[in-house]
Design a protein around this motif. Structure first.
Motif, short mmCIF file in Angstrom:
data_model
loop_
_atom_site.label_atom_id
_atom_site.label_comp_id
_atom_site.label_asym_id
_atom_site.label_seq_id
_atom_site.Cartn_x
_atom_site.Cartn_y
_atom_site.Cartn_z
N TYR A 6 0.85 -1.19 0.00
CA TYR A 6 0.00 0.00 0.00
C TYR A 6 0.88 1.24 0.00
CZ TYR A 6 -2.66 3.70 2.40
OH TYR A 6 -3.22 4.89 2.79
N ALA A 104 -6.17 -1.20 6.18
CA ALA A 104 -7.54 -0.97 5.70
C ALA A 104 -8.08 0.35 6.24
CB ALA A 104 -8.44 -2.13 6.11
N GLU A 105 -7.76 0.66 7.48
CA GLU A 105 -8.19 1.92 8.08
C GLU A 105 -7.48 3.10 7.41
OE1 GLU A 105 -10.69 4.03 10.63
OE2 GLU A 105 -10.62 1.89 10.16
N GLU A 107 -6.43 3.21 4.37
CA GLU A 107 -6.93 3.34 3.00
C GLU A 107 -8.19 4.19 2.93
OE1 GLU A 107 -7.12 -0.87 1.96
OE2 GLU A 107 -5.66 -0.49 0.38
N LYS A 108 -8.98 4.19 3.98
CA LYS A 108 -10.25 4.94 3.94
C LYS A 108 -10.19 6.26 4.69
CE LYS A 108 -12.35 2.45 7.84
NZ LYS A 108 -13.45 1.53 8.24
N THR A 109 -8.98 6.69 5.07
CA THR A 109 -8.82 7.92 5.84
C THR A 109 -7.87 8.87 5.11
OG1 THR A 109 -9.05 6.63 7.88
CG2 THR A 109 -8.21 8.89 8.09
N ASP A 110 -8.19 10.15 5.13
CA ASP A 110 -7.33 11.16 4.52
C ASP A 110 -6.25 11.56 5.52
OD1 ASP A 110 -6.32 13.04 2.78
OD2 ASP A 110 -7.78 14.59 3.33
N SER A 130 -10.21 -1.67 14.56
CA SER A 130 -9.29 -1.16 13.55
C SER A 130 -7.86 -1.09 14.06
CB SER A 130 -9.72 0.23 13.09
OG SER A 130 -9.55 1.19 14.13
#
Length: 240
Positions: A6, A104-105, A107-110, A130
């Motif tokens: 990632y 995963a956390e 990936e969905k956070t700016d 998480s």
């Protein structure tokens, strides 16, 4: 694909003279399914200056310049997500079972900064499973053995660290200091930048002869130094 891919680049800071740390770091990477031959992993030659030039020590200046060199490298190559490992990092025994949820956390956070390892007085437990906690910009953290940067924060951190280099020691706007302190100042200067930390930590600093502070007497005497290194290695293995 390894979950840590990632990150477009994983930098491992290492002085060429520290064969012991490079070997131990290779073992740590192998334990999580990576190696120095993994395309996203880059061994970064640490800086060893001749003089402290306003920093607390030669080692602290070298660490600061090494982090700055990495951030410049990442900025110039327009990387969006990077990790920085220092070569005294040990991964937590349950790293492989927890890292998927953490990434995963992310990936969905700016997010802008991420700490997988740190020293903090106290932190609340994250909600859910998480394993990631959003940190206040004023919460102090120490150490930089496992830190990540994302997006514009990479280039902004370069500018911020360069400004610190340009100021005299003790400057109220931030003069030469340990790089972990500089990152804390950066977070306070840019309070809208999201800092995430792993709770519990994904990695901690193994016991090793320091490159930052003055050496203690037993790390300066040949023979004794090697014996102490063996004892540290045995203790690190026992703690895994």
């Amino acid at each position: 694909m390894h979950v840590l891919e990632y990150f477009q680049q994983i930098y491992v800071i290492n002085l060429p003279s520290r064969h012991d740390r490079r070997r131990e770091m290779a073992e740590q990477l192998n334990a999580i399914g990576l190696s120095f031959d993994t395309p996203c992993v880059r061994l970064f030659e640490a800086v060893r200056p001749q003089e402290p030039e306003g920093f607390p020590s030669i080692g602290s200046r070298g660490c600061f310049l090494s982090h700055l060199g990495i951030l410049r490298h990442a900025r110039d190559r327009q990387f969006e997500r990077i990790l920085i490992f220092e070569d005294d990092l040990n991964f937590a025994p349950d790293f492989n079972t927890r890292i998927g949820n953490v990434v995963a956390e992310l990936e969905k956070t700016d997010w802008s900064l991420f700490y997988g390892g740190y020293i903090a007085d106290s932190l609340p437990q994250p909600e859910g499973t998480s394993g990631v906690l959003r940190l206040s910009p004023t919460t102090p953290l120490s150490t930089t053995h496992f830190v990540g940067f994302c997006g514009p924060a990479i280039g902004e951190a370069v500018t911020y660290l360069e400004n610190i280099l340009s100021r005299p020691p003790g400057d109220p706007n931030g003069g030469p200091m340990h790089v972990d302190g500089a990152y804390c100042w950066f977070r306070q200067q840019f309070p809208t930048k999201i800092t995430l930390v792993s709770v519990p930590m994904l990695g901690y600093q193994r016991k090793s002869r320091t490159d930052i502070h003055s050496l203690r007497w037993f790390d300066r005497i040949p023979g004794i130094r090697q014996g102490i290194a063996l004892l540290r290695r045995m203790r690190n293995l026992a703690n895994q």
